[in-house]
Design a protein around this motif. Structure first.
Motif, PDB file in Angstrom:
ATOM      1  N   LYS A 122       0.834  -1.209   0.000  1.00  0.00           N
ATOM      2  CA  LYS A 122       0.000   0.000   0.000  1.00  0.00           C
ATOM      3  C   LYS A 122       0.869   1.259   0.000  1.00  0.00           C
ATOM      4  CE  LYS A 122      -4.065  -2.069   2.178  1.00  0.00           C
ATOM      5  NZ  LYS A 122      -4.901  -2.176   3.409  1.00  0.00           N
ATOM      6  N   ILE A 123       1.959   1.224   0.766  1.00  0.00           N
ATOM      7  CA  ILE A 123       2.894   2.356   0.794  1.00  0.00           C
ATOM      8  C   ILE A 123       3.473   2.585  -0.592  1.00  0.00           C
ATOM      9  CG2 ILE A 123       5.175   3.087   1.621  1.00  0.00           C
ATOM     10  CD1 ILE A 123       4.481   1.731   4.304  1.00  0.00           C
ATOM     11  N   ASN A 124       3.798   1.497  -1.273  1.00  0.00           N
ATOM     12  CA  ASN A 124       4.384   1.591  -2.606  1.00  0.00           C
ATOM     13  C   ASN A 124       3.419   2.244  -3.595  1.00  0.00           C
ATOM     14  OD1 ASN A 124       6.677   0.976  -4.322  1.00  0.00           O
ATOM     15  ND2 ASN A 124       5.383  -0.524  -5.314  1.00  0.00           N
ATOM     16  N   ASN A 125       2.124   1.980  -3.436  1.00  0.00           N
ATOM     17  CA  ASN A 125       1.126   2.535  -4.345  1.00  0.00           C
ATOM     18  C   ASN A 125       0.760   3.978  -4.018  1.00  0.00           C
ATOM     19  OD1 ASN A 125       0.899   0.338  -6.006  1.00  0.00           O
ATOM     20  ND2 ASN A 125      -0.843  -0.555  -4.931  1.00  0.00           N
ATOM     21  N   THR A 126       0.851   4.331  -2.728  1.00  0.00           N
ATOM     22  CA  THR A 126       0.476   5.694  -2.341  1.00  0.00           C
ATOM     23  C   THR A 126       1.675   6.622  -2.249  1.00  0.00           C
ATOM     24  OG1 THR A 126       0.673   5.195   0.025  1.00  0.00           O
ATOM     25  CG2 THR A 126      -1.483   4.826  -0.997  1.00  0.00           C
ATOM     26  N   LEU A 162       9.674  10.319  14.307  1.00  0.00           N
ATOM     27  CA  LEU A 162       8.964   9.862  13.112  1.00  0.00           C
ATOM     28  C   LEU A 162       7.953  10.899  12.634  1.00  0.00           C
ATOM     29  CD1 LEU A 162       8.282   6.105  13.973  1.00  0.00           C
ATOM     30  CD2 LEU A 162      10.297   7.146  12.928  1.00  0.00           C
ATOM     31  N   ASP A 163       7.778  10.929  11.325  1.00  0.00           N
ATOM     32  CA  ASP A 163       6.838  11.879  10.733  1.00  0.00           C
ATOM     33  C   ASP A 163       6.271  11.270   9.460  1.00  0.00           C
ATOM     34  OD1 ASP A 163       5.348  14.124  10.299  1.00  0.00           O
ATOM     35  OD2 ASP A 163       7.050  15.505  10.124  1.00  0.00           O
ATOM     36  N   GLU A 164       5.256  11.907   8.922  1.00  0.00           N
ATOM     37  CA  GLU A 164       4.667  11.449   7.659  1.00  0.00           C
ATOM     38  C   GLU A 164       5.662  11.698   6.534  1.00  0.00           C
ATOM     39  OE1 GLU A 164       1.042  13.602   7.365  1.00  0.00           O
ATOM     40  OE2 GLU A 164       0.056  12.481   8.967  1.00  0.00           O
ATOM     41  N   VAL A 165       5.836  10.682   5.711  1.00  0.00           N
ATOM     42  CA  VAL A 165       6.773  10.767   4.589  1.00  0.00           C
ATOM     43  C   VAL A 165       5.994  10.571   3.295  1.00  0.00           C
ATOM     44  CG1 VAL A 165       8.795   9.738   3.485  1.00  0.00           C
ATOM     45  CG2 VAL A 165       8.670   9.872   5.986  1.00  0.00           C
ATOM     46  N   SER A 211       9.070   9.442 -11.428  1.00  0.00           N
ATOM     47  CA  SER A 211       9.855   8.352 -10.849  1.00  0.00           C
ATOM     48  C   SER A 211       9.054   7.107 -10.497  1.00  0.00           C
ATOM     49  CB  SER A 211      10.579   8.846  -9.595  1.00  0.00           C
ATOM     50  OG  SER A 211       9.634   9.236  -8.611  1.00  0.00           O
ATOM     51  N   LYS A 212       7.726   7.243 -10.384  1.00  0.00           N
ATOM     52  CA  LYS A 212       6.907   6.100  -9.994  1.00  0.00           C
ATOM     53  C   LYS A 212       5.444   6.382 -10.324  1.00  0.00           C
ATOM     54  CE  LYS A 212       8.229   4.071  -6.224  1.00  0.00           C
ATOM     55  NZ  LYS A 212       8.457   3.702  -4.793  1.00  0.00           N
ATOM     56  N   PHE A 213       4.682   5.317 -10.637  1.00  0.00           N
ATOM     57  CA  PHE A 213       3.271   5.478 -10.969  1.00  0.00           C
ATOM     58  C   PHE A 213       2.406   5.194  -9.739  1.00  0.00           C
ATOM     59  CE2 PHE A 213       5.242   5.169 -15.041  1.00  0.00           C
ATOM     60  CZ  PHE A 213       4.454   5.910 -15.896  1.00  0.00           C
ATOM     61  N   THR A 214       2.414   6.140  -8.795  1.00  0.00           N
ATOM     62  CA  THR A 214       1.580   6.031  -7.605  1.00  0.00           C
ATOM     63  C   THR A 214       0.187   6.585  -7.907  1.00  0.00           C
ATOM     64  OG1 THR A 214       2.253   8.213  -6.829  1.00  0.00           O
ATOM     65  CG2 THR A 214       3.603   6.344  -6.126  1.00  0.00           C
ATOM     66  N   GLU A 215      -0.664   6.616  -6.883  1.00  0.00           N
ATOM     67  CA  GLU A 215      -2.029   7.108  -7.059  1.00  0.00           C
ATOM     68  C   GLU A 215      -2.079   8.579  -7.473  1.00  0.00           C
ATOM     69  OE1 GLU A 215      -3.782   6.306  -3.297  1.00  0.00           O
ATOM     70  OE2 GLU A 215      -4.062   4.156  -3.682  1.00  0.00           O
ATOM     71  N   GLY A 248       7.514   1.424 -12.660  1.00  0.00           N
ATOM     72  CA  GLY A 248       6.100   1.225 -12.984  1.00  0.00           C
ATOM     73  C   GLY A 248       5.197   1.499 -11.811  1.00  0.00           C
ATOM     74  N   GLY A 249       4.041   0.841 -11.812  1.00  0.00           N
ATOM     75  CA  GLY A 249       3.050   1.060 -10.762  1.00  0.00           C
ATOM     76  C   GLY A 249       1.659   0.828 -11.294  1.00  0.00           C
ATOM     77  N   LEU A 250       0.774   1.779 -11.065  1.00  0.00           N
ATOM     78  CA  LEU A 250      -0.633   1.604 -11.393  1.00  0.00           C
ATOM     79  C   LEU A 250      -0.906   1.823 -12.882  1.00  0.00           C
ATOM     80  CD1 LEU A 250      -2.145   3.513  -8.342  1.00  0.00           C
ATOM     81  CD2 LEU A 250      -1.825   1.052  -8.613  1.00  0.00           C
ATOM     82  N   LEU A 251      -1.545   0.826 -13.508  1.00  0.00           N
ATOM     83  CA  LEU A 251      -1.862   0.896 -14.934  1.00  0.00           C
ATOM     84  C   LEU A 251      -2.783   2.075 -15.233  1.00  0.00           C
ATOM     85  CD1 LEU A 251      -2.750  -2.083 -17.225  1.00  0.00           C
ATOM     86  CD2 LEU A 251      -4.277  -0.126 -17.161  1.00  0.00           C
TER      87      LEU A 251
END
Length: 543
Positions: free
Chosen positions: A87-91, A174-177, A198-202, A232-235
């Motif tokens: 989920k982290i990878n996608n968001t 720790l903090d939001e990244v 760099s990445k196909f996130t949401e 890659g990531g989300l189609l």
């Protein structure tokens, strides 16, 4: 009479078809049930009778993951922790320290520090080696140590780490990244808009659109979209990014599977941002999956000139499917095809060689397809650029020096020697010092020849003849070391470039490297050159 005759023929045929389908289904179901029963009995029997205590959860996790490896590297089982990572990878969002890390033996090594995130604020540097997180000593902790560096916002994590051999203590809050899909964009030469994706996130298409609109506002009349290293990531995001440059209802990608519900055609759904702006897309051997959908589709539609080196060649689509107890399985459900009808999958996982490795499609067997305007393109081996920049294709020796951390560790030493000189760069005059570093620390280049020679010695030991052949072995090893050194000299410019990329990242973070590349990178220069030459651009795209 004819109608009655037809009915008499048709109904038996339909009956036969259903009979075979029914038999096939029953046969498949029986085989599945049989194998599940065998596996269940085996698992229970082993756990009840094994001489030592077993960990059923760990054993099952490893068993499932090993089984799925036989299919392809993308069909994988996710336990509860894996699901969170996915989920982290996608968001691109999580609560943690803001650093790229790797586990090595009993340490967590910081590979890259993200600017202005917790690890950076705590004064940590790339190359730091964490040996303890709170009360957990990592040499005694065999699970995923990265989870120890995540938690609720503002919680404190105390660490013990080594820096250049010196033991140190630190505290990270720790903090939001949020790792941006578009980490960098800039107007170059007053008219070229440069965007790194760099990445196909949401949020990939939204960030790309925002960058595109801002660059046009600043005066951009041409665009370079950099997909190098994008895995890659989300189609759906790939389709939406294509939609920025092509009309609504344009077919971008088609997926095909043995399962009917996974057969889909994906079209653009929105009005475009700009149908006419000249576009160049840069790819390399690490541009994969969704990156290849974007580059392959816009190449097929004659909408962009593709620059760089052949892409990775991943034409497979995965989907996560929920299982019990919060687990998932990510399954390869289909292959994807670009608008011309080609699938760019490079490896055939249904065919394995004698070593169990998937067979790469031979270029002799590539099939030809045609773009919208009749240009010839090929399937089977990734997206081949319209304009190749062969000088930037990575050599085997440079890839080995990155994989074995020779470059990374050399730069760590370089950084601390030049800490007061943030503009320091590695020069060709210093190259011998790098070669000596590699030799002194005995970094292996892992060439096939090296592996074969090492295997000979190991076999000789089992046959108790290693002492007899030791002299000959040493002679061959010396010869291989000399050959490797020649390879390093041959690829000196490339290796120096990789060293300097790492140095710049240490001093100026990734943003500094992007800035440096806009002035020095050959592929970016080539893309700009093509965009600035209207006749060449139009000739490539048959305009």
């Amino acid at each position: 009479m004819k109608s009655l005759f037809r009915k008499r023929i048709i109904f038996p045929i339909i009956g036969i078809v259903f009979l075979f389908v029914g038999v096939s289904f029953k046969s498949d179901f029986f085989e599945l049930a049989k194998q599940i029963e065998i596996f269940t009995n085996l698992f229970k029997t082993v756990n009840q009778n094994y001489v030592d205590e077993t960990n059923p959860g760990d054993l099952m996790d490893k068993g499932i993951k090993s089984m799925l490896k036989e299919l392809d590297p993308y069909t994988v089982f996710f336990n509860e922790q894996d699901v969170i990572k996915f989920k982290i990878n996608n968001t691109g969002e999580y609560t943690g320290i803001g650093a790229m890390i790797t586990r090595k033996d009993d340490k967590v090594i910081l590979k890259e520090i993200y600017k202005d995130f917790p690890a950076d604020k705590a004064g940590l540097k790339a190359g730091d080696e964490i040996i303890q997180i709170d009360d957990v000593v990592l040499k005694d902790f065999k699970d995923d140590a990265s989870q120890l560096l995540k938690g609720t916002k503002n919680s404190k994590v105390n660490i013990v780490y080594f820096r250049q051999g010196k033991k140190m203590n630190g505290t990270i809050i720790l903090d939001e990244v949020e790792i941006k899909a578009v980490p960098y964009f800039k107007l170059l030469d007053d008219s070229i808009g440069y965007i790194v994706l760099s990445k196909f996130t949401e949020k990939a298409s939204a960030e790309t659109k925002a960058a595109l609109l801002e660059l046009k506002k600043q005066g951009a009349t041409k665009i370079v979209l950099d997909l190098r290293g994008n895995p890659g990531g989300l189609l759906s995001e790939a389709v939406n990014i294509c939609n920025l440059f092509v009309p609504k209802n344009e077919i971008i990608v088609t997926t095909k599977s043995k399962v009917q519900k996974h057969n889909n055609t994906y079209k653009t759904q929105f009005e475009p941002v700009d149908l006419e702006i000249p576009l160049a897309i840069i790819v390399n051997g690490r541009s994969a999956s969704a990156s290849e959908i974007v580059s392959g589709a816009l190449q097929d539609l004659d909408r962009a000139v593709i620059v760089g080196n052949r892409s990775f060649g991943k034409g497979l689509v995965q989907r996560p499917l929920n299982l019990s107890y919060g687990t998932q399985v990510k399954v390869t459900i289909s292959k994807y095809y670009t608008p011309s009808g080609r699938c760019i999958q490079a490896l055939d996982y249904s065919q394995k060689d004698e070593n169990g490795k998937a067979i790469r499609t031979d270029s002799k067997n590539f099939n030809a397809f045609k773009t919208k305007k009749g240009r010839v393109v090929y399937d089977g081996g990734g997206v081949l650029p319209d304009v190749e920049v062969v000088e930037t294709k990575p050599s085997t020796v440079s890839k080995s020096l990155e994989a074995n951390d020779a470059i990374f560790n050399f730069v760590t030493e370089f950084y601390y020697k030049n800490q007061n000189n943030p503009n320091a760069l590695f020069t060709s005059n210093e190259f011998d010092s790098f070669k000596q570093f590699v030799k002194k620390n005995e970094y292996k280049l892992n060439t096939e020849t090296e592996k074969a020679l090492l295997n000979v010695l190991e076999v000789a030991k089992t046959e108790n003849i290693d002492a007899t052949i030791q002299s000959e072995y040493n002679g061959l090893k010396t010869a291989i070391d000399k050959a490797n050194e020649k390879e390093m000299d041959k690829n000196k410019t490339e290796i120096i470039g990789k060293i300097n990329d790492e140095i710049i990242t240490r001093f100026a973070y990734k943003e500094g490297l992007f800035e440096y590349d806009t002035k020095n990178n050959l592929e970016i220069k080539k893309a700009i050159s093509i965009l600035n030459n209207t006749s060449e651009y139009n000739k490539i795209l048959k305009k």
